[in-house]
Write an enzyme that holds these catalytic residues in place. Structure first.
Site, PDB file in Angstrom:
ATOM      1  N   GLY A 170      -9.731   4.308  -6.271  1.00  0.00           N
ATOM      2  CA  GLY A 170      -8.429   3.653  -6.377  1.00  0.00           C
ATOM      3  C   GLY A 170      -7.384   4.284  -5.473  1.00  0.00           C
ATOM      4  O   GLY A 170      -7.663   4.695  -4.344  1.00  0.00           O
ATOM      5  N   ASP A 214       0.846  -1.195   0.000  1.00  0.00           N
ATOM      6  CA  ASP A 214       0.000   0.000   0.000  1.00  0.00           C
ATOM      7  C   ASP A 214       0.882   1.246   0.000  1.00  0.00           C
ATOM      8  O   ASP A 214       1.633   1.477   0.949  1.00  0.00           O
ATOM      9  CB  ASP A 214      -0.877  -0.060   1.262  1.00  0.00           C
ATOM     10  CG  ASP A 214      -1.802   1.132   1.403  1.00  0.00           C
ATOM     11  OD1 ASP A 214      -1.692   2.095   0.609  1.00  0.00           O
ATOM     12  OD2 ASP A 214      -2.635   1.096   2.326  1.00  0.00           O
ATOM     13  N   ILE A 215       0.772   2.056  -1.025  1.00  0.00           N
ATOM     14  CA  ILE A 215       1.650   3.218  -1.184  1.00  0.00           C
ATOM     15  C   ILE A 215       1.420   4.265  -0.081  1.00  0.00           C
ATOM     16  O   ILE A 215       2.318   5.048   0.216  1.00  0.00           O
ATOM     17  CB  ILE A 215       1.476   3.822  -2.606  1.00  0.00           C
ATOM     18  CG1 ILE A 215       2.704   4.662  -2.988  1.00  0.00           C
ATOM     19  CG2 ILE A 215       0.193   4.637  -2.708  1.00  0.00           C
ATOM     20  CD1 ILE A 215       2.750   5.014  -4.467  1.00  0.00           C
ATOM     21  N   THR A 269      -3.348   1.592 -14.651  1.00  0.00           N
ATOM     22  CA  THR A 269      -3.718   0.177 -14.829  1.00  0.00           C
ATOM     23  C   THR A 269      -4.886  -0.270 -13.955  1.00  0.00           C
ATOM     24  O   THR A 269      -5.195  -1.458 -13.897  1.00  0.00           O
ATOM     25  CB  THR A 269      -2.512  -0.758 -14.589  1.00  0.00           C
ATOM     26  OG1 THR A 269      -2.132  -0.689 -13.208  1.00  0.00           O
ATOM     27  CG2 THR A 269      -1.339  -0.370 -15.462  1.00  0.00           C
ATOM     28  N   GLY A 270      -5.542   0.676 -13.284  1.00  0.00           N
ATOM     29  CA  GLY A 270      -6.737   0.354 -12.512  1.00  0.00           C
ATOM     30  C   GLY A 270      -7.966   0.789 -13.290  1.00  0.00           C
ATOM     31  O   GLY A 270      -8.285   0.255 -14.357  1.00  0.00           O
ATOM     32  N   ASP A 314      -5.969   7.113  -5.661  1.00  0.00           N
ATOM     33  CA  ASP A 314      -6.281   8.521  -5.403  1.00  0.00           C
ATOM     34  C   ASP A 314      -7.110   8.660  -4.122  1.00  0.00           C
ATOM     35  O   ASP A 314      -6.771   9.436  -3.211  1.00  0.00           O
ATOM     36  CB  ASP A 314      -7.055   9.047  -6.626  1.00  0.00           C
ATOM     37  CG  ASP A 314      -7.172  10.558  -6.676  1.00  0.00           C
ATOM     38  OD1 ASP A 314      -6.588  11.233  -5.806  1.00  0.00           O
ATOM     39  OD2 ASP A 314      -7.848  11.058  -7.585  1.00  0.00           O
TER      40      ASP A 314
HETATM   41  P1  ADP Z   1      -5.903   4.770 -12.667  1.00  0.00           P
HETATM   42  O1  ADP Z   1      -7.181   5.559 -12.661  1.00  0.00           O
HETATM   43  O2  ADP Z   1      -4.698   5.592 -13.104  1.00  0.00           O
HETATM   44  O3  ADP Z   1      -6.034   3.482 -13.412  1.00  0.00           O
HETATM   45  P2  ADP Z   1      -6.195   3.402 -10.074  1.00  0.00           P
HETATM   46  O4  ADP Z   1      -6.002   4.005  -8.731  1.00  0.00           O
HETATM   47  O5  ADP Z   1      -7.535   2.936 -10.460  1.00  0.00           O
HETATM   48  O6  ADP Z   1      -5.595   4.478 -11.120  1.00  0.00           O
HETATM   49  O7  ADP Z   1      -5.203   2.177 -10.239  1.00  0.00           O
HETATM   50  C1  ADP Z   1      -3.811   2.296 -10.417  1.00  0.00           C
HETATM   51  C2  ADP Z   1      -3.117   1.174  -9.657  1.00  0.00           C
HETATM   52  O8  ADP Z   1      -3.060   1.537  -8.272  1.00  0.00           O
HETATM   53  C3  ADP Z   1      -3.822  -0.182  -9.717  1.00  0.00           C
HETATM   54  O9  ADP Z   1      -2.831  -1.208  -9.879  1.00  0.00           O
HETATM   55  C4  ADP Z   1      -4.467  -0.278  -8.333  1.00  0.00           C
HETATM   56  O10 ADP Z   1      -4.601  -1.633  -7.922  1.00  0.00           O
HETATM   57  C5  ADP Z   1      -3.410   0.403  -7.511  1.00  0.00           C
HETATM   58  N1  ADP Z   1      -3.782   0.826  -6.152  1.00  0.00           N
HETATM   59  C6  ADP Z   1      -4.991   1.037  -5.599  1.00  0.00           C
HETATM   60  N2  ADP Z   1      -4.866   1.405  -4.291  1.00  0.00           N
HETATM   61  C7  ADP Z   1      -3.528   1.432  -4.038  1.00  0.00           C
HETATM   62  C8  ADP Z   1      -2.738   1.710  -2.884  1.00  0.00           C
HETATM   63  N3  ADP Z   1      -3.294   2.051  -1.720  1.00  0.00           N
HETATM   64  N4  ADP Z   1      -1.373   1.605  -2.991  1.00  0.00           N
HETATM   65  C9  ADP Z   1      -0.782   1.271  -4.157  1.00  0.00           C
HETATM   66  N5  ADP Z   1      -1.479   1.010  -5.283  1.00  0.00           N
HETATM   67  C10 ADP Z   1      -2.831   1.073  -5.221  1.00  0.00           C
END
Ligand code: ADP
Length: 190
Positions: A41, A19-20, A131-132, A43
């Site tokens: 996601g 988790d970032i 990629t989400g 964000d």
């Molecule tokens: P986008 O709209 O650019 O596709 P998303 O947030 O939907 O962005 O997804 C981008 C990536 O971030 C996906 O691989 C998703 O699984 C991942 N993601 C979601 N939550 C977190 C988090 N808390 N930490 C790291 N990566 C995350």
């Protein structure tokens, strides 16, 4: 050399799974949308964990420049996050690959690293942009992301540490395999 990292000159690219929002770094990168006002996601997770100070900075930026186009990046406080700053960048929405998605995605990484460099930030950590919800196939996005980061490091020699914090095992594996391919193609750049 461990298979989850690649040295590029004096810098290192590192892959981790998790988790970032838990990462202590000079900056984490947010896969934002053009409104900069939060979304789902990663964000949503960043704004929830970082608190209202991040959104306040975003509103000030929007008041100054309007919507943030895809491929560009801006920087705010990290609020209550362990990271000092958040760099917000807007990835491309996947439209099948014929709409310069790769170019826009590479620009997200290069633009974010350029902001980090301008602010003297040595350690920056990215999620897998686009990629989400934006639907970019991760097997296609991972090589673009890693090549963009590598090319920036070759050209500029900074930041010293560039991480990827990949949320799920499938995404991590796609980046690990792309990193192996990049290392093989470049003879393990040092
Ligand atoms: P986008 O709209 O650019 O596709 P998303 O947030 O939907 O962005 O997804 C981008 C990536 O971030 C996906 O691989 C998703 O699984 C991942 N993601 C979601 N939550 C977190 C988090 N808390 N930490 C790291 N990566 C995350």
């Amino acid at each position: 050399m461990p298979e989850d990292q690649l040295n590029v000159g004096a810098s290192v690219i590192e892959l981790r799974q998790g988790d970032i929002t838990t990462v202590s770094a000079d900056a984490i990168v947010n896969a934002a949308n053009s409104s900069l006002l939060g979304g789902g996601g990663v964000d949503g997770a960043i704004h929830r964990a970082g608190g209202p100070a991040i959104l306040e900075d975003c509103r000030r930026i929007v008041a100054r420049i309007g919507r943030l186009p895809a491929g560009q990046a801006v920087i705010t406080t990290g609020g209550r996050l362990p990271a000092r700053h958040v760099i917000h960048t807007v990835g491309p929405v996947w439209q099948g690959g014929g709409s310069r998605e790769a170019e826009t995605l590479a620009s997200c990484y290069a633009g974010s690293m350029e902001l980090a460099r301008q602010h003297g930030l040595a350690h920056v950590v990215f999620p897998s942009i686009s990629t989400g919800i934006y639907g970019y196939p991760v097997e296609k996005a991972a090589p673009v992301a890693l090549a963009a980061v590598r090319d920036f490091l070759v050209r500029h020699g900074a930041p010293a540490r560039v991480g990827f914090m990949l949320y799920d095992p499938h995404t991590y594996q796609a980046y690990a395999s792309a990193l192996r391919a990049l290392a093989a193609a470049s003879g393990g750049i040092r």
